[in-house]
Scaffold this motif. Structure first.
Motif, PDB file in Angstrom:
ATOM      1  N   ARG A 183       0.825  -1.214   0.000  1.00  0.00           N
ATOM      2  CA  ARG A 183       0.000   0.000   0.000  1.00  0.00           C
ATOM      3  C   ARG A 183       0.854   1.256   0.000  1.00  0.00           C
ATOM      4  O   ARG A 183       0.401   2.322   0.389  1.00  0.00           O
ATOM      5  CB  ARG A 183      -0.936  -0.015   1.205  1.00  0.00           C
ATOM      6  N   THR A 184       2.086   1.131  -0.448  1.00  0.00           N
ATOM      7  CA  THR A 184       2.967   2.283  -0.540  1.00  0.00           C
ATOM      8  C   THR A 184       2.425   3.208  -1.634  1.00  0.00           C
ATOM      9  O   THR A 184       2.260   2.783  -2.771  1.00  0.00           O
ATOM     10  CB  THR A 184       4.400   1.843  -0.905  1.00  0.00           C
ATOM     11  N   PRO A 185       2.144   4.457  -1.296  1.00  0.00           N
ATOM     12  CA  PRO A 185       1.611   5.375  -2.304  1.00  0.00           C
ATOM     13  C   PRO A 185       2.589   5.562  -3.460  1.00  0.00           C
ATOM     14  O   PRO A 185       3.800   5.552  -3.279  1.00  0.00           O
ATOM     15  CB  PRO A 185       1.431   6.694  -1.554  1.00  0.00           C
ATOM     16  N   VAL A 186       2.039   5.717  -4.639  1.00  0.00           N
ATOM     17  CA  VAL A 186       2.820   6.007  -5.843  1.00  0.00           C
ATOM     18  C   VAL A 186       2.458   7.414  -6.265  1.00  0.00           C
ATOM     19  O   VAL A 186       1.285   7.723  -6.486  1.00  0.00           O
ATOM     20  CB  VAL A 186       2.483   5.007  -6.976  1.00  0.00           C
ATOM     21  N   LYS A 187       3.449   8.274  -6.334  1.00  0.00           N
ATOM     22  CA  LYS A 187       3.188   9.665  -6.688  1.00  0.00           C
ATOM     23  C   LYS A 187       3.096   9.813  -8.202  1.00  0.00           C
ATOM     24  O   LYS A 187       3.970   9.370  -8.937  1.00  0.00           O
ATOM     25  CB  LYS A 187       4.285  10.580  -6.141  1.00  0.00           C
ATOM     26  N   LEU A 188       2.005  10.423  -8.646  1.00  0.00           N
ATOM     27  CA  LEU A 188       1.810  10.747 -10.057  1.00  0.00           C
ATOM     28  C   LEU A 188       1.718  12.265 -10.184  1.00  0.00           C
ATOM     29  O   LEU A 188       1.118  12.924  -9.342  1.00  0.00           O
ATOM     30  CB  LEU A 188       0.512  10.140 -10.590  1.00  0.00           C
ATOM     31  N   THR A 189       2.269  12.782 -11.228  1.00  0.00           N
ATOM     32  CA  THR A 189       2.152  14.205 -11.504  1.00  0.00           C
ATOM     33  C   THR A 189       1.287  14.351 -12.747  1.00  0.00           C
ATOM     34  O   THR A 189       1.586  13.773 -13.784  1.00  0.00           O
ATOM     35  CB  THR A 189       3.534  14.827 -11.746  1.00  0.00           C
ATOM     36  N   LEU A 190       0.196  15.103 -12.609  1.00  0.00           N
ATOM     37  CA  LEU A 190      -0.743  15.295 -13.710  1.00  0.00           C
ATOM     38  C   LEU A 190      -0.854  16.769 -14.052  1.00  0.00           C
ATOM     39  O   LEU A 190      -0.789  17.623 -13.164  1.00  0.00           O
ATOM     40  CB  LEU A 190      -2.136  14.795 -13.324  1.00  0.00           C
ATOM     41  N   SER A 191      -1.049  17.042 -15.296  1.00  0.00           N
ATOM     42  CA  SER A 191      -1.378  18.393 -15.739  1.00  0.00           C
ATOM     43  C   SER A 191      -2.819  18.348 -16.215  1.00  0.00           C
ATOM     44  O   SER A 191      -3.206  17.433 -16.944  1.00  0.00           O
ATOM     45  CB  SER A 191      -0.476  18.824 -16.893  1.00  0.00           C
ATOM     46  N   VAL A 192      -3.608  19.313 -15.787  1.00  0.00           N
ATOM     47  CA  VAL A 192      -5.018  19.369 -16.182  1.00  0.00           C
ATOM     48  C   VAL A 192      -5.303  20.721 -16.815  1.00  0.00           C
ATOM     49  O   VAL A 192      -4.605  21.706 -16.575  1.00  0.00           O
ATOM     50  CB  VAL A 192      -5.966  19.108 -14.979  1.00  0.00           C
ATOM     51  N   ASP A 193      -6.348  20.741 -17.613  1.00  0.00           N
ATOM     52  CA  ASP A 193      -6.786  21.985 -18.221  1.00  0.00           C
ATOM     53  C   ASP A 193      -7.296  22.940 -17.144  1.00  0.00           C
ATOM     54  O   ASP A 193      -7.765  22.492 -16.085  1.00  0.00           O
ATOM     55  CB  ASP A 193      -7.911  21.723 -19.224  1.00  0.00           C
ATOM     56  N   PRO A 194      -7.235  24.243 -17.394  1.00  0.00           N
ATOM     57  CA  PRO A 194      -7.719  25.215 -16.413  1.00  0.00           C
ATOM     58  C   PRO A 194      -9.173  24.978 -15.993  1.00  0.00           C
ATOM     59  O   PRO A 194      -9.508  25.144 -14.816  1.00  0.00           O
ATOM     60  CB  PRO A 194      -7.568  26.562 -17.124  1.00  0.00           C
ATOM     61  N   ASP A 195     -10.031  24.573 -16.928  1.00  0.00           N
ATOM     62  CA  ASP A 195     -11.434  24.329 -16.582  1.00  0.00           C
ATOM     63  C   ASP A 195     -11.567  23.174 -15.594  1.00  0.00           C
ATOM     64  O   ASP A 195     -12.366  23.234 -14.661  1.00  0.00           O
ATOM     65  CB  ASP A 195     -12.268  24.030 -17.828  1.00  0.00           C
ATOM     66  N   LEU A 196     -10.785  22.116 -15.790  1.00  0.00           N
ATOM     67  CA  LEU A 196     -10.826  20.989 -14.858  1.00  0.00           C
ATOM     68  C   LEU A 196     -10.252  21.398 -13.512  1.00  0.00           C
ATOM     69  O   LEU A 196     -10.793  21.020 -12.466  1.00  0.00           O
ATOM     70  CB  LEU A 196     -10.067  19.786 -15.429  1.00  0.00           C
ATOM     71  N   ALA A 197      -9.187  22.176 -13.500  1.00  0.00           N
ATOM     72  CA  ALA A 197      -8.611  22.652 -12.240  1.00  0.00           C
ATOM     73  C   ALA A 197      -9.643  23.458 -11.454  1.00  0.00           C
ATOM     74  O   ALA A 197      -9.789  23.281 -10.241  1.00  0.00           O
ATOM     75  CB  ALA A 197      -7.362  23.484 -12.504  1.00  0.00           C
ATOM     76  N   LEU A 198     -10.380  24.307 -12.141  1.00  0.00           N
ATOM     77  CA  LEU A 198     -11.420  25.102 -11.486  1.00  0.00           C
ATOM     78  C   LEU A 198     -12.541  24.206 -10.959  1.00  0.00           C
ATOM     79  O   LEU A 198     -13.026  24.395  -9.850  1.00  0.00           O
ATOM     80  CB  LEU A 198     -11.980  26.152 -12.450  1.00  0.00           C
ATOM     81  N   ALA A 199     -12.930  23.225 -11.757  1.00  0.00           N
ATOM     82  CA  ALA A 199     -13.977  22.301 -11.315  1.00  0.00           C
ATOM     83  C   ALA A 199     -13.534  21.532 -10.069  1.00  0.00           C
ATOM     84  O   ALA A 199     -14.334  21.325  -9.144  1.00  0.00           O
ATOM     85  CB  ALA A 199     -14.335  21.329 -12.441  1.00  0.00           C
ATOM     86  N   LEU A 200     -12.269  21.128 -10.018  1.00  0.00           N
ATOM     87  CA  LEU A 200     -11.766  20.428  -8.840  1.00  0.00           C
ATOM     88  C   LEU A 200     -11.730  21.340  -7.611  1.00  0.00           C
ATOM     89  O   LEU A 200     -12.048  20.910  -6.496  1.00  0.00           O
ATOM     90  CB  LEU A 200     -10.376  19.840  -9.119  1.00  0.00           C
ATOM     91  N   GLU A 201     -11.366  22.594  -7.815  1.00  0.00           N
ATOM     92  CA  GLU A 201     -11.397  23.575  -6.717  1.00  0.00           C
ATOM     93  C   GLU A 201     -12.827  23.761  -6.220  1.00  0.00           C
ATOM     94  O   GLU A 201     -13.080  23.810  -5.013  1.00  0.00           O
ATOM     95  CB  GLU A 201     -10.819  24.916  -7.169  1.00  0.00           C
ATOM     96  N   ASP A 202     -13.775  23.871  -7.157  1.00  0.00           N
ATOM     97  CA  ASP A 202     -15.181  24.012  -6.781  1.00  0.00           C
ATOM     98  C   ASP A 202     -15.673  22.781  -6.030  1.00  0.00           C
ATOM     99  O   ASP A 202     -16.406  22.887  -5.043  1.00  0.00           O
ATOM    100  CB  ASP A 202     -16.053  24.254  -8.021  1.00  0.00           C
ATOM    101  N   TYR A 203     -15.258  21.607  -6.489  1.00  0.00           N
ATOM    102  CA  TYR A 203     -15.656  20.363  -5.814  1.00  0.00           C
ATOM    103  C   TYR A 203     -15.135  20.365  -4.381  1.00  0.00           C
ATOM    104  O   TYR A 203     -15.866  20.009  -3.446  1.00  0.00           O
ATOM    105  CB  TYR A 203     -15.121  19.152  -6.574  1.00  0.00           C
ATOM    106  N   ALA A 204     -13.891  20.790  -4.205  1.00  0.00           N
ATOM    107  CA  ALA A 204     -13.312  20.844  -2.858  1.00  0.00           C
ATOM    108  C   ALA A 204     -14.083  21.824  -1.971  1.00  0.00           C
ATOM    109  O   ALA A 204     -14.311  21.553  -0.786  1.00  0.00           O
ATOM    110  CB  ALA A 204     -11.839  21.229  -2.932  1.00  0.00           C
ATOM    111  N   ALA A 205     -14.521  22.941  -2.534  1.00  0.00           N
ATOM    112  CA  ALA A 205     -15.304  23.915  -1.766  1.00  0.00           C
ATOM    113  C   ALA A 205     -16.654  23.331  -1.369  1.00  0.00           C
ATOM    114  O   ALA A 205     -17.112  23.498  -0.227  1.00  0.00           O
ATOM    115  CB  ALA A 205     -15.490  25.197  -2.578  1.00  0.00           C
ATOM    116  N   ILE A 206     -17.303  22.651  -2.303  1.00  0.00           N
ATOM    117  CA  ILE A 206     -18.602  22.021  -2.016  1.00  0.00           C
ATOM    118  C   ILE A 206     -18.428  20.903  -0.989  1.00  0.00           C
ATOM    119  O   ILE A 206     -19.251  20.731  -0.086  1.00  0.00           O
ATOM    120  CB  ILE A 206     -19.265  21.523  -3.315  1.00  0.00           C
ATOM    121  N   TYR A 207     -17.339  20.162  -1.090  1.00  0.00           N
ATOM    122  CA  TYR A 207     -17.022  19.111  -0.122  1.00  0.00           C
ATOM    123  C   TYR A 207     -16.898  19.718   1.277  1.00  0.00           C
ATOM    124  O   TYR A 207     -17.460  19.199   2.242  1.00  0.00           O
ATOM    125  CB  TYR A 207     -15.718  18.415  -0.529  1.00  0.00           C
TER     126      TYR A 207
END
Length: 78
Positions: free
Chosen positions: A11-35
């Protein structure tokens, strides 16, 4: 001795680095706020994303079938 549960997998975490589009980044920020509003606990999008991906993959029946076939094919070739 036989225990009720099998030995836990790695269960050792594996670090991944992802690049996302600005719209997806904003949607993820909004999801975190709603969470945070829903559960009263702030979480960063990068903390929530792994759970979101796990839920997505767990709910994708086509992926599950194809993955099972992939592993069955790989084990026959081994």
């Amino acid at each position: 001795m036989v225990l009720r549960i099998a030995q836990l997998p790695d269960r050792t975490p594996v670090k991944l680095t992802l690049s996302v589009d600005p719209d997806l980044a904003l949607a993820l920020e909004d999801y975190a706020a709603i969470y945070a509003d829903t559960y009263g606990a702030k979480e960063k999008p990068e903390t929530l994303a792994p759970a979101m991906l796990e839920m997505f993959l767990a709910g994708d029946a086509g992926f599950k079938r194809a993955r099972k076939a992939l592993h069955a094919k790989a084990s026959k070739g081994a």
